[in-house]
Design an enzyme around this catalytic site. Sequence first.
Site, PDB file in Angstrom:
ATOM      1  N   TYR A  71      -9.723  -3.319   3.041  1.00  0.00           N
ATOM      2  CA  TYR A  71      -8.679  -2.292   3.168  1.00  0.00           C
ATOM      3  C   TYR A  71      -8.445  -1.563   1.846  1.00  0.00           C
ATOM      4  O   TYR A  71      -8.161  -0.368   1.857  1.00  0.00           O
ATOM      5  CB  TYR A  71      -7.382  -2.909   3.724  1.00  0.00           C
ATOM      6  CG  TYR A  71      -7.448  -3.017   5.234  1.00  0.00           C
ATOM      7  CD1 TYR A  71      -7.169  -1.913   6.032  1.00  0.00           C
ATOM      8  CD2 TYR A  71      -7.840  -4.198   5.845  1.00  0.00           C
ATOM      9  CE1 TYR A  71      -7.260  -1.998   7.410  1.00  0.00           C
ATOM     10  CE2 TYR A  71      -7.939  -4.286   7.225  1.00  0.00           C
ATOM     11  CZ  TYR A  71      -7.648  -3.183   8.006  1.00  0.00           C
ATOM     12  OH  TYR A  71      -7.759  -3.254   9.369  1.00  0.00           O
ATOM     13  N   ASP A 108      -4.947   7.152   7.696  1.00  0.00           N
ATOM     14  CA  ASP A 108      -4.897   7.922   6.453  1.00  0.00           C
ATOM     15  C   ASP A 108      -3.726   8.901   6.515  1.00  0.00           C
ATOM     16  O   ASP A 108      -3.029   8.998   7.524  1.00  0.00           O
ATOM     17  CB  ASP A 108      -6.237   8.654   6.226  1.00  0.00           C
ATOM     18  CG  ASP A 108      -6.549   9.672   7.318  1.00  0.00           C
ATOM     19  OD1 ASP A 108      -5.695  10.551   7.573  1.00  0.00           O
ATOM     20  OD2 ASP A 108      -7.640   9.602   7.913  1.00  0.00           O
ATOM     21  N   HIS A 123      -1.200   3.824  14.853  1.00  0.00           N
ATOM     22  CA  HIS A 123      -1.859   2.605  14.368  1.00  0.00           C
ATOM     23  C   HIS A 123      -1.449   2.248  12.946  1.00  0.00           C
ATOM     24  O   HIS A 123      -2.178   1.537  12.259  1.00  0.00           O
ATOM     25  CB  HIS A 123      -3.384   2.761  14.465  1.00  0.00           C
ATOM     26  CG  HIS A 123      -3.868   2.853  15.880  1.00  0.00           C
ATOM     27  ND1 HIS A 123      -5.161   3.180  16.224  1.00  0.00           N
ATOM     28  CD2 HIS A 123      -3.208   2.671  17.062  1.00  0.00           C
ATOM     29  CE1 HIS A 123      -5.277   3.179  17.552  1.00  0.00           C
ATOM     30  NE2 HIS A 123      -4.113   2.885  18.075  1.00  0.00           N
ATOM     31  N   CYS A 134       8.046 -12.190   5.755  1.00  0.00           N
ATOM     32  CA  CYS A 134       9.409 -11.666   5.933  1.00  0.00           C
ATOM     33  C   CYS A 134       9.417 -10.166   6.224  1.00  0.00           C
ATOM     34  O   CYS A 134      10.479  -9.573   6.384  1.00  0.00           O
ATOM     35  CB  CYS A 134      10.271 -11.961   4.718  1.00  0.00           C
ATOM     36  SG  CYS A 134       9.905 -10.946   3.290  1.00  0.00           S
ATOM     37  N   CYS A 159       4.520 -11.249  -1.929  1.00  0.00           N
ATOM     38  CA  CYS A 159       5.838 -10.652  -1.722  1.00  0.00           C
ATOM     39  C   CYS A 159       6.817 -11.110  -2.811  1.00  0.00           C
ATOM     40  O   CYS A 159       6.882 -12.301  -3.120  1.00  0.00           O
ATOM     41  CB  CYS A 159       6.344 -11.095  -0.355  1.00  0.00           C
ATOM     42  SG  CYS A 159       8.055 -10.707  -0.021  1.00  0.00           S
ATOM     43  N   CYS A 162       9.725 -13.549  -0.966  1.00  0.00           N
ATOM     44  CA  CYS A 162       9.485 -14.880  -0.396  1.00  0.00           C
ATOM     45  C   CYS A 162       8.151 -15.484  -0.803  1.00  0.00           C
ATOM     46  O   CYS A 162       7.854 -16.620  -0.429  1.00  0.00           O
ATOM     47  CB  CYS A 162       9.588 -14.814   1.127  1.00  0.00           C
ATOM     48  SG  CYS A 162       8.121 -14.152   1.918  1.00  0.00           S
ATOM     49  N   ASN A 225     -14.080  18.270  20.415  1.00  0.00           N
ATOM     50  CA  ASN A 225     -14.986  17.183  20.066  1.00  0.00           C
ATOM     51  C   ASN A 225     -16.406  17.743  20.097  1.00  0.00           C
ATOM     52  O   ASN A 225     -16.729  18.507  21.000  1.00  0.00           O
ATOM     53  CB  ASN A 225     -14.830  16.036  21.098  1.00  0.00           C
ATOM     54  CG  ASN A 225     -15.351  14.709  20.595  1.00  0.00           C
ATOM     55  OD1 ASN A 225     -16.482  14.605  20.135  1.00  0.00           O
ATOM     56  ND2 ASN A 225     -14.513  13.687  20.679  1.00  0.00           N
TER      57      ASN A 225
HETATM   58  N1  LIG Z   1      -9.438   7.925   9.075  1.00  0.00           N
HETATM   59  C1  LIG Z   1      -8.853   6.893   9.660  1.00  0.00           C
HETATM   60  O1  LIG Z   1      -7.653   6.715   9.570  1.00  0.00           O
HETATM   61  C2  LIG Z   1      -9.688   5.955  10.498  1.00  0.00           C
HETATM   62  C3  LIG Z   1     -10.970   5.553  10.095  1.00  0.00           C
HETATM   63  C4  LIG Z   1     -11.656   4.656  10.914  1.00  0.00           C
HETATM   64  C5  LIG Z   1     -11.102   4.217  12.113  1.00  0.00           C
HETATM   65  N2  LIG Z   1      -9.867   4.647  12.469  1.00  0.00           N
HETATM   66  C6  LIG Z   1      -9.267   4.259  13.776  1.00  0.00           C
HETATM   67  O2  LIG Z   1      -9.971   3.188  14.355  1.00  0.00           O
HETATM   68  C7  LIG Z   1     -10.068   3.343  15.787  1.00  0.00           C
HETATM   69  C8  LIG Z   1     -11.509   3.494  16.277  1.00  0.00           C
HETATM   70  O3  LIG Z   1     -12.105   4.565  15.588  1.00  0.00           O
HETATM   71  P1  LIG Z   1     -13.580   5.165  15.799  1.00  0.00           P
HETATM   72  O4  LIG Z   1     -14.157   5.464  14.461  1.00  0.00           O
HETATM   73  O5  LIG Z   1     -14.367   4.316  16.744  1.00  0.00           O
HETATM   74  O6  LIG Z   1     -13.304   6.577  16.473  1.00  0.00           O
HETATM   75  P2  LIG Z   1     -12.786   7.062  17.911  1.00  0.00           P
HETATM   76  O7  LIG Z   1     -13.007   6.066  18.981  1.00  0.00           O
HETATM   77  O8  LIG Z   1     -11.430   7.610  17.686  1.00  0.00           O
HETATM   78  O9  LIG Z   1     -13.845   8.293  18.196  1.00  0.00           O
HETATM   79  C9  LIG Z   1     -14.145   9.295  17.268  1.00  0.00           C
HETATM   80  C10 LIG Z   1     -14.441  10.578  18.061  1.00  0.00           C
HETATM   81  O10 LIG Z   1     -14.498  11.651  17.135  1.00  0.00           O
HETATM   82  C11 LIG Z   1     -15.576  12.506  17.514  1.00  0.00           C
HETATM   83  N3  LIG Z   1     -15.944  13.219  16.294  1.00  0.00           N
HETATM   84  C12 LIG Z   1     -16.835  12.844  15.349  1.00  0.00           C
HETATM   85  N4  LIG Z   1     -16.878  13.754  14.350  1.00  0.00           N
HETATM   86  C13 LIG Z   1     -15.978  14.718  14.683  1.00  0.00           C
HETATM   87  C14 LIG Z   1     -15.554  15.920  14.055  1.00  0.00           C
HETATM   88  N5  LIG Z   1     -16.058  16.299  12.871  1.00  0.00           N
HETATM   89  N6  LIG Z   1     -14.609  16.673  14.665  1.00  0.00           N
HETATM   90  C15 LIG Z   1     -14.092  16.294  15.860  1.00  0.00           C
HETATM   91  N7  LIG Z   1     -14.465  15.167  16.512  1.00  0.00           N
HETATM   92  C16 LIG Z   1     -15.384  14.386  15.916  1.00  0.00           C
HETATM   93  C17 LIG Z   1     -16.629  11.591  18.086  1.00  0.00           C
HETATM   94  O11 LIG Z   1     -17.482  12.324  18.962  1.00  0.00           O
HETATM   95  C18 LIG Z   1     -15.753  10.574  18.838  1.00  0.00           C
HETATM   96  O12 LIG Z   1     -15.511  10.998  20.166  1.00  0.00           O
HETATM   97  C19 LIG Z   1      -9.219   4.546  16.094  1.00  0.00           C
HETATM   98  O13 LIG Z   1      -7.890   4.172  16.190  1.00  0.00           O
HETATM   99  C20 LIG Z   1      -9.409   5.344  14.832  1.00  0.00           C
HETATM  100  O14 LIG Z   1      -8.544   6.414  14.759  1.00  0.00           O
HETATM  101  C21 LIG Z   1      -9.156   5.487  11.683  1.00  0.00           C
HETATM  102 ZN   LIG Z   2       8.238 -11.851   2.069  1.00  0.00          ZN
END
Ligand SMILES: NC(=O)c1ccc[n+]([C@@H]2O[C@H](COP(=O)([O-])OP(=O)(O)OC[C@H]3O[C@@H](n4cnc5c(N)ncnc54)[C@H](O)[C@@H]3O)[C@@H](O)[C@H]2O)c1
Ligand SMILES: [Zn+2]
Length: 265
Positions: A71, A108, A123, A134, A159, A162, A225
């Site tokens: 992370y 993000d 999320h 805590c 933390c 605690c 998409n």
């Molecule tokens: N940036 C972040 O915060 C981040 C990073 C990784 C995963 N996650 C989260 O983890 C979970 C699973 O994520 P995941 O990576 O399998 O993605 P997801 O299941 O949300 O799917 C990603 C989708 O984005 C489409 N895509 C790809 N490039 C694109 C673009 N440039 N413009 C528009 N659409 C586009 C793909 O075709 C796909 O359908 C979700 O909750 C996701 O949001 C978040």
């Molecule tokens: Zn604590």
Amino acid sequence: MADAAPIPLGLIESLRSARRICVFSGAGMSAESGVPTFRDALTGLWERFDAERLATPEAFHRDPSLVWGWYEWRRMKMRLAQPHAGHRALAGLERRAAQLTVITQNVDDLHERAGNTNVLHLHGSLEATRCVRCAAPFALPADIPQEPEGGRRIEPPRCASCGGRVRPGVVWFGESLPMPILQPAHDAAAACDVWITVGTSGLVYPAAELPLVAARAGATLVQINPLPTPLDAHYDHVLSGTAAQCLPELFAQERDRASLQPGRS
Ligand SMILES: NC(=O)c1ccc[n+]([C@@H]2O[C@H](COP(=O)([O-])OP(=O)(O)OC[C@H]3O[C@@H](n4cnc5c(N)ncnc54)[C@H](O)[C@@H]3O)[C@@H](O)[C@H]2O)c1
Ligand SMILES: [Zn+2]
């Protein structure tokens, strides 16, 4: 959007008359800013894991430094990334138009850094860390973490109240979504005139549910998409292209149309 189909006039008209708009974003929204998707984030130290085995409470309990290191590496990637033209187009929409609610599955802060103020993180957020024991919030240092490509193990901080371990502020697999976020997201879906899904496959609950709430309430549904998704048939308009291509183009055309018809608001 050189290769994409033209934006239908009916969609422009729906946007122009909309009082409330929801944007529903997923990992694809951040892809053109260089934020790795789950799969891309599994390099180096983590390449023999899958996301479902790292992003769980059990994984953190079993091997906290492996999970915290992953992370921290993702947080570094996020802090180095910049919002793209699609994020900026959504910030512009909020400044000049209808009530806009951004509902994101992303952890993000690119929507906020672009200038959107009404953002619901279904999320959680990489920055909103808290104590496992805590739940006290933990303030991460303001500077960008310097993590090597490929990653390293890092012992999570403790933390101050605690002594419990500090955990990432995200919703892990197997955890429920926070009601204080899910409820307003649901309400916004039920009240919007236009619903725009961008960059999510939209297959997991509540991703699958929220657009249907908007549809039942009579909203116009738009999908952005580059690839087809299994839910396209539920949408009134499907724009095949990326977030950074389609969003600026969509709102530029809406603005152009507004300036051609000055009598309408
Ligand atoms: N940036 C972040 O915060 C981040 C990073 C990784 C995963 N996650 C989260 O983890 C979970 C699973 O994520 P995941 O990576 O399998 O993605 P997801 O299941 O949300 O799917 C990603 C989708 O984005 C489409 N895509 C790809 N490039 C694109 C673009 N440039 N413009 C528009 N659409 C586009 C793909 O075709 C796909 O359908 C979700 O909750 C996701 O949001 C978040
Ligand atoms: Zn604590």
